[in-house]
Design a protein around this motif. Structure first.
Motif, PDB file in Angstrom:
ATOM      1  N   HIS A 135       0.851  -1.190   0.000  1.00 30.09           N
ATOM      2  CA  HIS A 135       0.000   0.000   0.000  1.00 30.09           C
ATOM      3  C   HIS A 135       0.888   1.242   0.000  1.00 30.09           C
ATOM      4  CE1 HIS A 135      -2.188  -3.246   2.017  1.00 30.09           C
ATOM      5  NE2 HIS A 135      -3.327  -2.661   1.669  1.00 30.09           N
ATOM      6  N   GLY A 136       0.452   2.234  -0.738  1.00 27.37           N
ATOM      7  CA  GLY A 136       1.161   3.508  -0.755  1.00 27.37           C
ATOM      8  C   GLY A 136       0.184   4.657  -0.864  1.00 27.37           C
ATOM      9  N   PHE A 137       0.670   5.866  -0.639  1.00 27.73           N
ATOM     10  CA  PHE A 137      -0.157   7.062  -0.681  1.00 27.73           C
ATOM     11  C   PHE A 137       0.189   7.905  -1.897  1.00 27.73           C
ATOM     12  CE2 PHE A 137       0.518   6.774   4.137  1.00 27.73           C
ATOM     13  CZ  PHE A 137      -0.549   5.902   4.284  1.00 27.73           C
ATOM     14  N   VAL A 138      -0.827   8.484  -2.500  1.00 26.31           N
ATOM     15  CA  VAL A 138      -0.624   9.439  -3.582  1.00 26.31           C
ATOM     16  C   VAL A 138      -1.654  10.556  -3.404  1.00 26.31           C
ATOM     17  CG1 VAL A 138      -2.154   8.171  -5.176  1.00 26.31           C
ATOM     18  CG2 VAL A 138      -0.398   9.694  -6.094  1.00 26.31           C
ATOM     19  N   PRO A 139      -1.251  11.817  -3.567  1.00 26.41           N
ATOM     20  CA  PRO A 139      -2.228  12.897  -3.438  1.00 26.41           C
ATOM     21  C   PRO A 139      -3.416  12.694  -4.386  1.00 26.41           C
ATOM     22  CG  PRO A 139       0.001  13.783  -3.518  1.00 26.41           C
ATOM     23  CD  PRO A 139       0.110  12.317  -3.849  1.00 26.41           C
ATOM     24  N   GLU A 140      -4.573  13.081  -3.917  1.00 30.47           N
ATOM     25  CA  GLU A 140      -5.787  12.877  -4.721  1.00 30.47           C
ATOM     26  C   GLU A 140      -5.634  13.432  -6.130  1.00 30.47           C
ATOM     27  OE1 GLU A 140      -9.095  14.506  -2.658  1.00 30.47           O
ATOM     28  OE2 GLU A 140      -9.092  12.978  -1.072  1.00 30.47           O
ATOM     29  N   LYS A 141      -6.017  12.616  -7.095  1.00 31.25           N
ATOM     30  CA  LYS A 141      -6.038  12.963  -8.525  1.00 31.25           C
ATOM     31  C   LYS A 141      -4.645  13.196  -9.115  1.00 31.25           C
ATOM     32  CE  LYS A 141     -10.496  12.930  -8.089  1.00 31.25           C
ATOM     33  NZ  LYS A 141     -11.258  11.717  -8.514  1.00 31.25           N
ATOM     34  N   GLN A 142      -3.587  12.770  -8.414  1.00 27.00           N
ATOM     35  CA  GLN A 142      -2.236  12.973  -8.941  1.00 27.00           C
ATOM     36  C   GLN A 142      -1.526  11.673  -9.315  1.00 27.00           C
ATOM     37  OE1 GLN A 142       0.386  15.765  -6.975  1.00 27.00           O
ATOM     38  NE2 GLN A 142      -1.334  16.887  -6.093  1.00 27.00           N
ATOM     39  N   ALA A 143      -2.207  10.555  -9.218  1.00 25.06           N
ATOM     40  CA  ALA A 143      -1.570   9.281  -9.540  1.00 25.06           C
ATOM     41  C   ALA A 143      -1.155   9.243 -11.011  1.00 25.06           C
ATOM     42  CB  ALA A 143      -2.523   8.127  -9.245  1.00 25.06           C
ATOM     43  N   LEU A 144       0.004   8.666 -11.280  1.00 28.74           N
ATOM     44  CA  LEU A 144       0.433   8.432 -12.656  1.00 28.74           C
ATOM     45  C   LEU A 144      -0.344   7.234 -13.202  1.00 28.74           C
ATOM     46  CD1 LEU A 144       4.309   8.703 -12.157  1.00 28.74           C
ATOM     47  CD2 LEU A 144       2.745  10.487 -12.960  1.00 28.74           C
ATOM     48  N   LEU A 145      -0.867   7.382 -14.395  1.00 35.53           N
ATOM     49  CA  LEU A 145      -1.661   6.331 -15.009  1.00 35.53           C
ATOM     50  C   LEU A 145      -1.058   5.934 -16.358  1.00 35.53           C
ATOM     51  CD1 LEU A 145      -5.220   7.846 -14.362  1.00 35.53           C
ATOM     52  CD2 LEU A 145      -3.943   6.259 -12.898  1.00 35.53           C
ATOM     53  N   ARG A 146      -1.555   4.852 -16.905  1.00 41.57           N
ATOM     54  CA  ARG A 146      -1.118   4.428 -18.234  1.00 41.57           C
ATOM     55  C   ARG A 146      -1.905   5.144 -19.339  1.00 41.57           C
ATOM     56  NH1 ARG A 146      -1.087  -2.200 -17.449  1.00 41.57           N
ATOM     57  NH2 ARG A 146       0.339  -2.263 -15.645  1.00 41.57           N
ATOM     58  N   SER A 147      -2.930   5.853 -18.954  1.00 44.63           N
ATOM     59  CA  SER A 147      -3.915   6.319 -19.934  1.00 44.63           C
ATOM     60  C   SER A 147      -3.743   7.766 -20.387  1.00 44.63           C
ATOM     61  CB  SER A 147      -5.316   6.158 -19.339  1.00 44.63           C
ATOM     62  OG  SER A 147      -5.413   6.826 -18.094  1.00 44.63           O
ATOM     63  N   GLY A 148      -2.663   8.445 -20.018  1.00 42.69           N
ATOM     64  CA  GLY A 148      -2.578   9.873 -20.311  1.00 42.69           C
ATOM     65  C   GLY A 148      -1.677  10.271 -21.461  1.00 42.69           C
ATOM     66  N   ALA A 149      -1.052   9.312 -22.129  1.00 44.31           N
ATOM     67  CA  ALA A 149      -0.108   9.655 -23.200  1.00 44.31           C
ATOM     68  C   ALA A 149      -0.813  10.356 -24.352  1.00 44.31           C
ATOM     69  CB  ALA A 149       0.602   8.406 -23.702  1.00 44.31           C
ATOM     70  N   GLN A 150      -0.158  11.393 -24.901  1.00 44.28           N
ATOM     71  CA  GLN A 150      -0.705  12.168 -26.005  1.00 44.28           C
ATOM     72  C   GLN A 150       0.270  12.145 -27.186  1.00 44.28           C
ATOM     73  OE1 GLN A 150      -3.784  13.799 -25.917  1.00 44.28           O
ATOM     74  NE2 GLN A 150      -4.085  12.802 -23.922  1.00 44.28           N
ATOM     75  N   VAL A 151      -0.294  12.268 -28.380  1.00 42.80           N
ATOM     76  CA  VAL A 151       0.535  12.309 -29.590  1.00 42.80           C
ATOM     77  C   VAL A 151       1.560  13.437 -29.466  1.00 42.80           C
ATOM     78  CG1 VAL A 151       0.524  12.695 -32.092  1.00 42.80           C
ATOM     79  CG2 VAL A 151      -1.289  11.327 -31.014  1.00 42.80           C
ATOM     80  N   GLY A 152       2.797  13.133 -29.738  1.00 39.95           N
ATOM     81  CA  GLY A 152       3.879  14.109 -29.636  1.00 39.95           C
ATOM     82  C   GLY A 152       4.675  14.007 -28.350  1.00 39.95           C
TER      83      GLY A 152
END
Length: 322
Positions: A134-151
């Protein structure tokens, strides 16, 4: 011969680290924990099984390190701060010498991350270790696999390929005659932690994953979740000098880097305007990061070497298969 409770008391209940957010850990039916306000709890579970993830005769100190490092790596990929871990371990026999080495490797890494063992279970059975971390991450700041953008540019931490070479040494005694074989075997088991880097990438990396199945496989998870494509440049993959000497050539070493699993390095994407900021935070942690590719809109993975497209079919990592 020690029983279950004697083993727990002698080996697993002796960690001196006591976190203030752990109200009750081992000794009752459940642990009682308090999470900091404004955070989300990141949770991951992984199992290591003798014969699949390690050999039964492997150095138990290395096995203890690997068991925990693989779980810490999942938190790192989410940008989470390690906090608590529970363990279920089965042993064919209550081997105290093995447990002593295992705990030395496990608790050394746990203490370095302020990570408290809060409970678990021991039982008789085939040698295996299952951890829930278990670990803590600030709300809405977790790194996800789904955020990559073209470029976005694709980066990896550390160097890649050593783990695969180490696995070859473990499985083929003839490979022990090659340069740096013993060093690479140890690196297979004793990966470096990237927890600090993961936390510093919050708000900068657009996506992230740890390299557990090989870069060529794990980048596809980002592609799928982000609905994008990617280009990787094999000649840019970072490899150690020890691996180059083991492989007797840089190109072969880079092929190892492409498919090597259980590296527990990070693969992450960065918008171009944040690249310099990311380089600076990596420098503060003395962690090497390398740009190895770019996110595209093709929804396919394309490999290049010296700017020439490759047709090679390089498979990802599969545990203990040749």
């Amino acid at each position: 011969m020690a029983g279950e409770f004697e083993l727990i008391s002698k080996y697993f209940a002796k960690q001196k680290l006591e976190r203030s957010d752990v109200e009750l850990s081992q000794g009752d039916d459940c642990a009682l924990l308090v999470s900091p306000p404004g955070t989300q709890i990141a949770v991951s579970t992984d199992s290591l099984v003798a014969g699949t993830h390690f050999l039964a005769n492997a150095n138990p100190k290395w096995v203890g390190h690997k068991a925990l490092a693989s779980n810490i790596s999942d938190l790192s990929a989410m940008g989470a701060e390690p906090a608590w871990v529970s363990m279920a371990i089965s042993l064919p026999e209550p081997d105290e010498k093995w447990l002593e080495g295992f705990c030395e490797g496990f608790f050394s890494l746990a203490d370095a991350h302020n990570l408290q063992l809060i409970g678990g279970d021991t039982t008789r059975g085939p040698l295996s270790i299952t951890l829930t971390i278990h670990g803590f991450v600030p709300e809405k700041q977790a790194l996800l696999r789904s955020g990559a953008q073209v470029g976005d540019k694709v980066f990896v931490s550390g160097s890649l390929g050593d783990s695969h070479a180490g696995l070859e040494v473990i499985l083929d005694n003839e490979k022990r005659l090659l340069p740096n074989a013993s060093k690479l075997e140890k690196r297979h088991y004793c990966a470096s932690s990237r927890a600090s880097l993961g936390m510093l990438l919050r708000g900068k990396a657009s996506s992230c994953i740890d390299i557990s199945d090989g870069l060529i496989s794990d980048i596809k998870h980002i592609m799928t979740r982000s609905n994008v494509g990617a280009e990787l440049h094999c000649d840019k993959l970072p490899v150690s000098q020890e691996l180059v000497e083991f492989c007797r050539g840089e190109q072969t070493a880079q092929n190892y880097a492409l498919k090597s699993g259980e590296e527990y390095e990070l693969c992450f994407t960065v918008p171009q305007h944040l690249i310099e900021s990311v380089r600076q935070v990596a420098e503060t942690e003395s962690v090497q990061i390398t740009e190895v590719g770019e996110i595209t809109d093709s929804q396919t993975l394309k490999l290049f070497r010296n700017n020439k497209a490759l047709q090679e079919n390089v498979a990802g990592f599969d545990h203990f298969r040749s």
